[in-house]
Design a protein around this motif. Structure first.
Motif, PDB file in Angstrom:
ATOM      1  N   TYR A  75       0.840  -1.191   0.000  1.00  0.00           N
ATOM      2  CA  TYR A  75       0.000   0.000   0.000  1.00  0.00           C
ATOM      3  C   TYR A  75       0.878   1.244   0.000  1.00  0.00           C
ATOM      4  O   TYR A  75       1.841   1.350   0.768  1.00  0.00           O
ATOM      5  CB  TYR A  75      -0.895   0.002   1.232  1.00  0.00           C
ATOM      6  CG  TYR A  75      -2.029   0.992   1.188  1.00  0.00           C
ATOM      7  CD1 TYR A  75      -3.113   0.807   0.337  1.00  0.00           C
ATOM      8  CD2 TYR A  75      -2.035   2.107   2.024  1.00  0.00           C
ATOM      9  CE1 TYR A  75      -4.168   1.706   0.313  1.00  0.00           C
ATOM     10  CE2 TYR A  75      -3.084   3.004   2.014  1.00  0.00           C
ATOM     11  CZ  TYR A  75      -4.150   2.805   1.150  1.00  0.00           C
ATOM     12  OH  TYR A  75      -5.189   3.697   1.124  1.00  0.00           O
ATOM     13  N   ALA A  76       0.554   2.192  -0.892  1.00  0.00           N
ATOM     14  CA  ALA A  76       1.350   3.418  -1.047  1.00  0.00           C
ATOM     15  C   ALA A  76       0.588   4.623  -0.525  1.00  0.00           C
ATOM     16  O   ALA A  76      -0.613   4.767  -0.766  1.00  0.00           O
ATOM     17  CB  ALA A  76       1.714   3.628  -2.512  1.00  0.00           C
ATOM     18  N   THR A  77       1.317   5.487   0.183  1.00  0.00           N
ATOM     19  CA  THR A  77       0.773   6.768   0.624  1.00  0.00           C
ATOM     20  C   THR A  77       1.633   7.893   0.066  1.00  0.00           C
ATOM     21  O   THR A  77       2.767   7.663  -0.366  1.00  0.00           O
ATOM     22  CB  THR A  77       0.735   6.857   2.162  1.00  0.00           C
ATOM     23  OG1 THR A  77       2.017   6.504   2.686  1.00  0.00           O
ATOM     24  CG2 THR A  77      -0.313   5.927   2.736  1.00  0.00           C
ATOM     25  N   ARG A  78       1.088   9.103   0.062  1.00  0.00           N
ATOM     26  CA  ARG A  78       1.809  10.256  -0.475  1.00  0.00           C
ATOM     27  C   ARG A  78       2.611  10.929   0.627  1.00  0.00           C
ATOM     28  O   ARG A  78       2.121  11.161   1.719  1.00  0.00           O
ATOM     29  CB  ARG A  78       0.808  11.253  -1.090  1.00  0.00           C
ATOM     30  CG  ARG A  78       1.474  12.434  -1.778  1.00  0.00           C
ATOM     31  CD  ARG A  78       0.436  13.329  -2.447  1.00  0.00           C
ATOM     32  NE  ARG A  78      -0.404  14.004  -1.476  1.00  0.00           N
ATOM     33  CZ  ARG A  78      -0.106  15.136  -0.863  1.00  0.00           C
ATOM     34  NH1 ARG A  78       1.072  15.729  -1.105  1.00  0.00           N
ATOM     35  NH2 ARG A  78      -0.932  15.690  -0.004  1.00  0.00           N
ATOM     36  N   ASP A  84       5.526  13.593  -4.139  1.00  0.00           N
ATOM     37  CA  ASP A  84       4.391  14.111  -4.901  1.00  0.00           C
ATOM     38  C   ASP A  84       4.517  13.880  -6.406  1.00  0.00           C
ATOM     39  O   ASP A  84       3.542  13.534  -7.076  1.00  0.00           O
ATOM     40  CB  ASP A  84       4.225  15.603  -4.623  1.00  0.00           C
ATOM     41  CG  ASP A  84       3.712  15.869  -3.214  1.00  0.00           C
ATOM     42  OD1 ASP A  84       3.415  14.895  -2.492  1.00  0.00           O
ATOM     43  OD2 ASP A  84       3.611  17.054  -2.834  1.00  0.00           O
ATOM     44  N   GLY A  85       5.710  14.091  -6.970  1.00  0.00           N
ATOM     45  CA  GLY A  85       5.880  13.886  -8.397  1.00  0.00           C
ATOM     46  C   GLY A  85       5.696  12.442  -8.801  1.00  0.00           C
ATOM     47  O   GLY A  85       5.094  12.138  -9.844  1.00  0.00           O
ATOM     48  N   THR A  86       6.201  11.527  -7.990  1.00  0.00           N
ATOM     49  CA  THR A  86       6.017  10.096  -8.252  1.00  0.00           C
ATOM     50  C   THR A  86       4.545   9.728  -8.144  1.00  0.00           C
ATOM     51  O   THR A  86       4.010   8.977  -8.975  1.00  0.00           O
ATOM     52  CB  THR A  86       6.850   9.271  -7.257  1.00  0.00           C
ATOM     53  OG1 THR A  86       8.220   9.662  -7.355  1.00  0.00           O
ATOM     54  CG2 THR A  86       6.727   7.786  -7.540  1.00  0.00           C
ATOM     55  N   PHE A  87       3.886  10.260  -7.130  1.00  0.00           N
ATOM     56  CA  PHE A  87       2.474   9.958  -6.860  1.00  0.00           C
ATOM     57  C   PHE A  87       1.560  10.490  -7.963  1.00  0.00           C
ATOM     58  O   PHE A  87       0.767   9.746  -8.546  1.00  0.00           O
ATOM     59  CB  PHE A  87       2.109  10.562  -5.509  1.00  0.00           C
ATOM     60  CG  PHE A  87       0.758  10.175  -4.970  1.00  0.00           C
ATOM     61  CD1 PHE A  87       0.631   9.108  -4.110  1.00  0.00           C
ATOM     62  CD2 PHE A  87      -0.376  10.912  -5.303  1.00  0.00           C
ATOM     63  CE1 PHE A  87      -0.611   8.753  -3.584  1.00  0.00           C
ATOM     64  CE2 PHE A  87      -1.623  10.567  -4.794  1.00  0.00           C
ATOM     65  CZ  PHE A  87      -1.741   9.482  -3.931  1.00  0.00           C
ATOM     66  N   TRP A  88       1.683  11.794  -8.238  1.00  0.00           N
ATOM     67  CA  TRP A  88       0.757  12.438  -9.176  1.00  0.00           C
ATOM     68  C   TRP A  88       1.165  12.293 -10.637  1.00  0.00           C
ATOM     69  O   TRP A  88       0.324  12.008 -11.496  1.00  0.00           O
ATOM     70  CB  TRP A  88       0.633  13.928  -8.837  1.00  0.00           C
ATOM     71  CG  TRP A  88      -0.201  14.216  -7.637  1.00  0.00           C
ATOM     72  CD1 TRP A  88      -1.369  13.595  -7.270  1.00  0.00           C
ATOM     73  CD2 TRP A  88       0.052  15.213  -6.628  1.00  0.00           C
ATOM     74  NE1 TRP A  88      -1.853  14.142  -6.101  1.00  0.00           N
ATOM     75  CE2 TRP A  88      -1.010  15.131  -5.687  1.00  0.00           C
ATOM     76  CE3 TRP A  88       1.047  16.160  -6.446  1.00  0.00           C
ATOM     77  CZ2 TRP A  88      -1.079  15.964  -4.585  1.00  0.00           C
ATOM     78  CZ3 TRP A  88       0.979  17.000  -5.335  1.00  0.00           C
ATOM     79  CH2 TRP A  88      -0.070  16.894  -4.417  1.00  0.00           C
TER      80      TRP A  88
END
Length: 414
Positions: free
Chosen positions: A193-196, A311-315
């Motif tokens: 599970y990934a979180t920002r 954030d860049g990886t996430f979005w």
């Protein structure tokens, strides 16, 4: 994800008896507390082998440490830059040492004053043709599965927030040969599970100031933590559908735990050895009440996260809009040639041309596994103008014009 914040407090340095440490110290969850005036009884380093002293005088790219006349100390006894940990942490990274002959074991002997509640550990990694090994604690002896030709050392100090810090006066390393241990399964991949991350403007565990739209990840163990501005430890993180992926360096420690290298087998895993390989402790705590539903610091686990995404990886990389399950490949557990991405973010495509669809990104400094190369569209990049396109192990392609270096073997034609 929300984490408690710690207020800065003054550092109180408590004089203690000098201890020659040659065994791993207890994790910060249960710090060693010797009786006043009594030294710890520990095993001496083995005789023979190549010996050298770690240079503790150079504090440059290091994190939350300072050099004083007495020795190496934490600069501030508080959570450094962010609140991923319930303890203050600091690291000094030394320059790599080329060995006179290959070795399979490295031991460290630390001379330090260690007050109650503080810890100090020497960790090492070794260079092989396929890249760096994971970091291993060397105070009890770090054993590598194959001979290494270079060794790098880092000294990790911890203290409870606002508490006294250890003072390290010297670290002596010994490299020799011993029976090898089995390596972890190459190319390990797990769904977690990934979180920002967020936390723009704060410091990562390796000393980077988090930027808006940044491209890196955090894992809950320092064993896979890359030095600043390197991708020695890189993950490939993909959506569960495989529609988007990003190759990103590991530049921070978290979420929840700091000693949970869950991708490793039980024989190697730092803590939580009774959990299945690939199961983060936070996931087990959240889903099944493992460890009373708490992390290593006693905090109630509020989600099952096993990785944090900048954030860049996430979005941008994965185009996520909320926390989600992802498939993560821990690329240093694999083998074969690796290419170092020299500019960021680099598009990864379905074919050898900019006309092919983009399927994700490769962050700057990421070490990407190159399967082979093909001839495609000519691209002018920061390192060369070339028609070479590298096919990655995922089947995606990146232009060689943006690859600063290749190591780990020669790359064949596809």
């Amino acid at each position: 994800m929300t984490r408690p914040r710690w207020r800065p407090r003054s550092v109180v340095l408590v004089p203690t008896l000098a201890l020659a440490l040659t065994a791993a110290l207890v994790p910060a969850t249960s710090p060693a507390t010797p009786a006043a005036g009594q030294p710890l009884t520990l095993t001496a380093a083995a005789p023979g082998g190549e010996r050298w002293n770690a240079d503790l005088s150079v504090v440059d790219r290091d994190v939350n440490v300072r050099r004083s006349a007495a020795g190496l100390r934490l600069r501030e006894a508080r959570a450094a830059g962010h609140s991923r940990s319930a303890v203050a942490e600091g690291m000094l990274l030394t320059a790599p040492r080329t060995l006179s002959r290959p070795a399979t074991r490295v031991r460290a002997e630390i001379t330090a004053s260690v007050p109650a509640g503080a810890t100090v550990e020497a960790q090492v990694r070794g260079w092989r043709v396929s890249g760096w090994t994971e970091w291993r604690g060397a105070t009890a002896g770090a054993v590598f599965d194959r001979p290494v030709s270079r060794v790098q050392t880092r000294v990790v100090l911890t203290a409870w927030a606002g508490g006294a810090t250890a003072t390290v006066r010297g670290v002596q390393l010994t490299a020799d040969a011993t029976a090898a241990v089995s390596a972890a399964t190459p190319g390990l991949t797990y769904r977690v599970y990934a979180t920002r991350i967020g936390l723009v403007g704060e410091l990562t565990a390796n000393g980077r100031t988090v930027q808006p739209q940044d491209h890196f990840v955090a894992l809950p163990s320092r064993r896979g933590l890359s030095p600043l501005n390197s991708g020695d430890y890189t993950v490939r993180v993909c959506t569960t559908t495989g529609s988007r992926c990003e190759y990103a360096p590991v530049w921070d420690v978290g979420p929840w735990n700091t000693r949970d290298d869950y991708w490793n087998p039980s024989a190697v895993r730092e803590n939580w050895k009774n959990l299945p390989q690939g199961r983060p402790e936070a996931q087990a705590a959240y889903q099944s009440g493992y460890n009373g539903g708490r992390d290593q610091f006693g905090r109630t686990v509020l989600n099952p996260a096993g990785i944090d995404l900048a954030d860049g990886t996430f979005w941008d990389g994965l185009q996520l809009t909320t926390n989600a399950w992802v498939d993560v490949a821990y690329l240093w557990t694999g083998g074969g040639p690796r290419g170092v991405v020299g500019d960021e973010p680099l598009n990864i495509r379905t074919g050898a041309s900019t006309s092919y669809p983009i399927r994700g990104l490769a962050a700057r400094f990421a070490n990407v596994p190159i399967q082979c190369y093909v001839t495609g569209q000519s691209v002018a990049g920061p390192y060369r103008t070339t028609t070479r396109w590298n096919r990655l192990a995922s089947g995606h392609y990146v232009s060689h014009a943006y690859i600063s270096a290749v190591y780990g073997g020669s790359v064949p034609v596809c």
